[in-house]
Enzyme design. Structure first.
Site, PDB file in Angstrom:
ATOM      1  N   LYS A 137       0.631  -6.226  -4.842  1.00 13.99           N
ATOM      2  CA  LYS A 137       0.035  -6.385  -4.403  1.00 13.99           C
ATOM      3  C   LYS A 137       1.412  -7.384  -3.904  1.00 13.99           C
ATOM      4  O   LYS A 137       2.409  -8.336  -4.045  1.00 13.99           O
ATOM      5  CB  LYS A 137      -0.281  -7.687  -4.617  1.00 13.99           C
ATOM      6  CG  LYS A 137      -1.550  -8.568  -3.274  1.00 13.99           C
ATOM      7  CD  LYS A 137      -2.541  -9.192  -4.575  1.00 13.99           C
ATOM      8  CE  LYS A 137      -3.411 -10.569  -3.646  1.00 13.99           C
ATOM      9  NZ  LYS A 137      -4.029 -10.072  -1.928  1.00 13.99           N
ATOM     10  N   GLU A 158     -11.632   0.821  -0.522  1.00  6.24           N
ATOM     11  CA  GLU A 158     -11.053  -0.426  -1.025  1.00  6.24           C
ATOM     12  C   GLU A 158     -11.453  -1.170   0.862  1.00  6.24           C
ATOM     13  O   GLU A 158     -11.793   0.104   1.079  1.00  6.24           O
ATOM     14  CB  GLU A 158     -10.246  -0.681  -1.479  1.00  6.24           C
ATOM     15  CG  GLU A 158      -9.465  -0.840  -1.259  1.00  6.24           C
ATOM     16  CD  GLU A 158      -8.055  -1.289  -1.651  1.00  6.24           C
ATOM     17  OE1 GLU A 158      -8.240  -2.506  -2.267  1.00  6.24           O
ATOM     18  OE2 GLU A 158      -6.619  -1.494  -2.300  1.00  6.24           O
TER      19      GLU A 158
HETATM   20  N1  PXG Z   1      -8.081  -5.079  -2.057  1.00  2.79           N
HETATM   21  C1  PXG Z   1      -7.226  -5.518  -1.048  1.00  2.79           C
HETATM   22  C2  PXG Z   1      -6.087  -4.872  -0.450  1.00  2.79           C
HETATM   23  C3  PXG Z   1      -6.740  -6.760  -1.263  1.00  2.79           C
HETATM   24  O1  PXG Z   1      -5.781  -6.983  -0.459  1.00  2.79           O
HETATM   25  C4  PXG Z   1      -8.985  -7.440  -3.428  1.00  2.79           C
HETATM   26  C5  PXG Z   1      -9.007  -6.071  -2.836  1.00  2.79           C
HETATM   27  C6  PXG Z   1      -9.720  -8.583  -3.503  1.00  2.79           C
HETATM   28  O2  PXG Z   1      -8.806  -9.012  -5.226  1.00  2.79           O
HETATM   29  P1  PXG Z   1      -9.150 -10.485  -5.926  1.00  2.79           P
HETATM   30  O3  PXG Z   1      -7.974 -10.302  -6.248  1.00  2.79           O
HETATM   31  O4  PXG Z   1      -8.820 -11.398  -4.070  1.00  2.79           O
HETATM   32  O5  PXG Z   1      -9.938 -10.047  -5.895  1.00  2.79           O
HETATM   33  C7  PXG Z   1      -7.115  -8.098  -1.998  1.00  2.79           C
HETATM   34  C8  PXG Z   1      -7.265  -9.647  -1.863  1.00  2.79           C
HETATM   35  C9  PXG Z   1      -6.595 -12.592   3.245  1.00  2.79           C
HETATM   36  C10 PXG Z   1      -6.385 -12.284   1.758  1.00  2.79           C
HETATM   37  O6  PXG Z   1      -6.513 -13.764   3.725  1.00  2.79           O
HETATM   38  C11 PXG Z   1      -7.396 -11.115   1.421  1.00  2.79           C
HETATM   39  C12 PXG Z   1      -6.551 -11.167  -0.093  1.00  2.79           C
HETATM   40  C13 PXG Z   1      -5.878 -11.800  -0.562  1.00  2.79           C
HETATM   41  C14 PXG Z   1      -5.353 -12.865  -0.499  1.00  2.79           C
HETATM   42  C15 PXG Z   1      -6.104 -13.033   1.040  1.00  2.79           C
HETATM   43  O7  PXG Z   1      -7.647 -11.627   3.915  1.00  2.79           O
HETATM   44  N2  PXG Z   1      -7.184  -9.602  -0.603  1.00  2.79           N
END
Ligand code: PXG
Length: 292
Positions: free
Chosen positions: A152, A185
């Protein structure tokens, strides 16, 4: 909103004074890692899992965080207390730190760490009741052999390009494929499909997806509810013929999908099994939390 108290490199400072160098490599090169975390009802959702993922991301990019996971956990909880966050959103960022104008990370002696604990702008309730339309976007997810999508990282241009393409096509979220054309995804969410006989399918992270923490939670809830949970490669055909579809992420929680590339899913309505899983998720969020 009143001024936030930001944890920056070991101290709380008012938002106006929370400044980092223009020579910080997080800014100059996207060199760093982050987490987005939710707080629900005075608890921080799956904090241990988020901290673990942060340290794994940092380890892969050889970024040594000058704080133990326990100290980081406490800094997150204290940020919530200071900002009276009971239901909100926490952004935890670690950058390579200040360096020179070359990209060499060896010239960055000290990582920059900051934590923002704030309110969250929720998706409108309509998104949950009416569902989302998705499109497949042209930009492919990064190759695992270049910047592995399981990290991440602060370098989100891959996802941002995809998000713009989704918007251009009139959709709020876009489905990203890997270099081989398999579904991996969305730009900020993981994707699931449901087939008859309670089969829940989602692409495995090695295909090029982030190991979402919401994703794992939904998989656990589904398994406990008698679903067959299967991680396997999916292609667009699988999505188009699915009985139901939904996406998961920290911000979205779990959102039903009702159309993909112009093909209706479940007659253009959120599916009943999706509804069941989303309700179970929403009713149990506090069970996964660390008390603030
Ligand atoms: N795939 C990607 C590429 C992400 O960035 C997820 C899956 C889902 O992961 P979690 O652990 O959150 O269930 C993410 C997470 C936003 C934002 O503001 C998006 C994410 C994290 C923080 C903020 O859109 N995505």
């Amino acid at each position: 909103m009143s001024s936030l108290s930001i944890w920056l490199d070991g101290k709380f400072v008012p938002e106006e004074d929370a400044k980092i160098s223009i020579f910080d490599h997080g800014l100059l090169y996207g060199d760093g890692v982050f987490e987005g975390i939710r707080a629900y009802g005075g608890t921080v959702f799956k904090l241990k899992e988020h901290i673990d993922r942060l340290y794994k991301s940092a380890r892969v990019i050889k970024l040594k965080i000058p704080l133990s996971p326990d100290e980081m956990t406490e800094a997150v909880l204290e940020s919530c207390r200071r900002n009276q966050v009971e239901n909100g959103y926490i952004r935890l960022v670690v950058t390579r730190g200040r360096g020179d104008l070359g990209l060499d990370p060896q010239k960055c002696p000290k990582p920059t760490i900051f934590i923002i604990a704030a309110d969250i702008e929720l998706y409108p309730e309509e998104a949950y009741t009416k569902g989302l339309k998705l499109v497949t976007v042209p930009t492919r997810r990064n190759l695992a052999e270049s910047v592995n999508p399981r990290i991440k990282s602060l370098n989100y241009l891959n996802n941002i390009m995809a998000k713009m393409e989704a918007h251009q096509a009139g959709a709020k979220e876009g489905i990203m494929l890997n270099d081989q054309g398999y579904v991996v995804e969305c730009t900020g969410d993981n994707i699931f499909i449901i087939e008859s006989l309670k089969k829940l399918r989602t692409p495995p992270p090695y295909m090029g997806a982030l190991e979402g923490i919401t994703r794992q939670t939904l998989m656990d809830i589904a398994e406990a509810s008698g679903f067959d949970v299967i991680e396997e490669p999916l292609n667009r055909y699988d999505l188009y013929v699915a009985d139901e579809c939904f996406v998961t992420g920290t911000a979205a929680e779990a959102l039903p999908v009702i159309e993909i590339d112009g093909r209706e899913i479940n007659g253009g309505k959120p599916g009943p099994l999706t509804r069941e899983l989303i309700d179970k998720f929403r009713n149990s969020v506090c069970d996964y939390g660390t008390p603030i």
